[in-house]
Each structure stands twice: as C-alpha cells, then as structure tokens.
Design an enzyme around this catalytic site. Sequence first.
Site, mmCIF file in Angstrom:
data_model
loop_
_atom_site.group_PDB
_atom_site.id
_atom_site.type_symbol
_atom_site.label_atom_id
_atom_site.label_comp_id
_atom_site.label_asym_id
_atom_site.label_seq_id
_atom_site.Cartn_x
_atom_site.Cartn_y
_atom_site.Cartn_z
ATOM 1 N N LYS A 233 0.250 -1.423 -0.243
ATOM 2 C CA LYS A 233 0.093 0.171 0.084
ATOM 3 C C LYS A 233 1.082 1.256 -0.084
ATOM 4 O O LYS A 233 0.389 2.224 -0.316
ATOM 5 C CB LYS A 233 -1.209 0.381 1.003
ATOM 6 N N ARG A 234 2.013 1.113 0.217
ATOM 7 C CA ARG A 234 2.702 2.629 0.447
ATOM 8 C C ARG A 234 3.751 2.748 -1.179
ATOM 9 O O ARG A 234 3.560 3.851 -1.645
ATOM 10 C CB ARG A 234 4.092 2.379 1.342
#
Length: 455
Positions: A233-234
């Site tokens: 998700k980063r």
Amino acid sequence: MIRVRFAPSPTGMFHVGGARSALFNWALAEQADGRFVLRIEDTDAARNRPEWTEGIISALAWIGISEKSPIFEGPYFQSSYAEQHREAVAKLAADGRAYYCTCTREDVKARTGSEHQGYDGFCRDRGLTEGAVRFRTPDEGVTVVEDLVRGTVEFPNNAMEDFVIARGDGSPLFVLANVVDDVEMRISHVVRAEEHLSNTPKQQLLWEALGLTPPVWAHVPVIVNEKRQKLSKRRDKVALESYRDEGYLPEAMVNYLMLLGWGTGEDREIMPWSEMVPRFRLEDVNPSSAFFDEKKLRAFNGEYIRALPLEEFVARSEPWLEPGWDRETYARVAELVQTRIAVLSEIRDNVDFLFLDEPVFDQASWDKAMKTSAAEILTGYLARLETVATDPNSLKTALEEVGAEHGLKLGKAQAPVRVAITGRTVGLPLFESIEVLGRERSAARIRAALARLEA
Ligand code: GLU
C-alpha cells in the site's frame, strides 16, 4: 453445507487482494448455495473503528457481495468471541495440549544464546498455572496440509516451536482466535491469502487438538506489481476504493480480479459474473504469483464501458457530470464519449468544453496547434461558419476547403480549430463537437482564439 468466510483485519482501506479473496469465497458460496460469512477481525483495539467496518461492507457491496443476499452472514466481530477464545485456551491447557509459560524473551535468549531460535520448551513440564499459554507441538513427524491450490504441503514438526496461543493477560493470539472463530462459525473451507500458509500447520494442529476435523484449506497466490514485488500500500495503488473513485465499473473490476490466479477455462477472458460462478474451481487456481496489470484492467474497463447500452452509459455517467451541465447536450455526445474512454473519470475532459463559457486551454495543445498559418485557418473558417450548414459533413468540407487554400491537409488544418473550440488537441470528433456547440458559440471561440493569438 459449504460455509466460507472473509475475515479482514480492518485497515481503513480495502486491498484489491482482499477483494479477490472475497470474490473467490463468494463464488464458492454462490455456486453451492452455501454461506459467506463476513467476520471482522477487530481484536486489535486499533482496528476497532465502526467506520472501517462500514467501509468494508460498502466496498464488498460495490463488487456485488451484498449484505442483503440470502447467502451473506454477518458481520460478526472477533471481539465478541472473547469468551469462546478463553474457553478454548483453558480446554487445551486442561487437556495437556497447551501449558503455561512465564519465560521472557530475554530468558530464552540467555538459555539458547540466540534471538532467533524458537522457544526451547523450558516451561513444558513445569506445571505452571499462570502466564502465557503455549501450544505443545509434536516433537517429530510432519504436519501435512492438503491445500486445494498448492497440493500437499508438509511441515516438519521439529521446525515448529511451541507457539503462544494466549498472552499473560489472557488475550488470544491470531492463530488461536482465528481458529476458534472458524469453529464457532462452522466454516468448511478456509480460502485466504498465501501469506497465511505458514500459520496453517499450527492452526490445523489446533483444530485437531480441539477434537475437530480441520476445514478444507486453499491459499490463493500473492498479487505482484510489474516488478514482481508483492503489492504494497505504500508503493502501489492497492485500494479498491481508488479504482471505484476513478470510474472503474464494478463488473469490470470483478471480472479482472477473478482472473488474478484463476482462468475462465476458455479463450475469452471477458465474462460476466454469472458465467464465471459455475466455472470456478479452487483446484484450477494457479499457485504462482499473479500480476496485477493496471493496463489490462483499464483495457477491460474500456471494453465493459463500450458494451453498455447507451442509456445505461448515460445513467452511469451521471456522477461524473457537474450539476449545472445540461443533460440533453450530454446525451447528444454520450455515444462519442463512450467509444473513447477507458474510465468514467475521463468523461469530464472530453465534454467540459460544451458547458463552460470558455474552453480550458491546455498549454501544450495550444503551443502545438497554434503554429504558422493557424491565424489564417481560423480566420478563413470563421468566415465560412457564418453561412455553412452545421451538420458534421458540411462543417468538414468547409474546413477542407480552407485548408486547401493554405496548402494544408485536413488533419493539419483541424488542429488550431480544435484547440480553439475544445481547448485540447485530442477529444471528441471536431465536427460533431461544433454541431453540438452551435454556430454562434463556435464562432465566438474562434474569435477569442484569434485575439489570444494576437496578444
Ligand atoms: N484477518 C486476517 C487478514 O486480514 C485473515 C485471516 C484469515 O483469512 O484466516 O489477513
């Protein structure tokens, strides 16, 4: 009865990998008229936010997994099963399958000389009655997990430490709570992400120690980006909500997600949900990692958009149109828009020029189009616009003639006119755009562009 579950730990966004797992489970429940249980794994206090649960429910609904369906059960909350978790731990301890342990990490390190070694079994036979609770793993042999996706997977027992199932304060660990909940919810098939495969031998031992038959296991492959890195998700766009907000159609998203690890078994990949359901088999899921190809997803979405009946496309466009924009005007160009876009958020840039007082000029388009003879072309076309019939064919012939007077083919002659009218070099077909915009407004824009050119 087939009872599957989807058991997210809320994080405030819905990972596309979670969506894929949920869909695989949903397909199984639907094809067998079984049940799909939604369980929110919220025992971590930080995950206990009602709005996160609502986000999960609405993301599921968007991909067709509706709370209102008769095969949907829940949501159940892991935090409501604390009593059952405690009872299971107590039973395992009473049966001698688990034991209390008061060792700290430092104690273990001091005895084994290493941080990385597993627990050394120091408290195994001390007969303690408080502390953390560890499961007594078998000393030898193998734990064999039969996985519908990965086949037979063997885990040597001597590599498995006596793992903790409850902390000193009595709170359960994931491995235990997750099993007890599955027991309570009478889950028959555990279909989840591959990252949980390493928990599976421990969980299978727990099921057996509780005197129960373990569920059918299936671990679905990791999803990776174009560099073969696990989606994160980063780094990657992983939130289902972001695709929704960009104007992906849920049916395209569902179709694409189902193909992450599974195939329709036919040479067509575009297939509606109702046709995928009867074809879906866990045994056909490919265990190797699945590439999340955003380009392919876009292409799928474009195909789904083009396949919509026009009226339906117009209806789906609604959230993407500004409140003040005239809907009849939009309906006149909708078909042209439909063939040109891949995601609904692209509607805006294609049609805003029809509704604004002046087009929004894209500087790069302007620089590209307003070169030598742009002013002559615009002036010539402005003159024709006074008398020409405003159907696309006549509008086109008129511009061809103006272009010919200056030694330019239609393609070249179109560029300045297009930018004057729409603000951009790409977009809807020019002559249809002029027709819909009307003679007066089109002429005014050409005049404005001429003034701008002079300035
Ligand atoms: N709560 C776990 C997760 O979000 C799911 C565990 C499971 O499916 O068994 O990864």
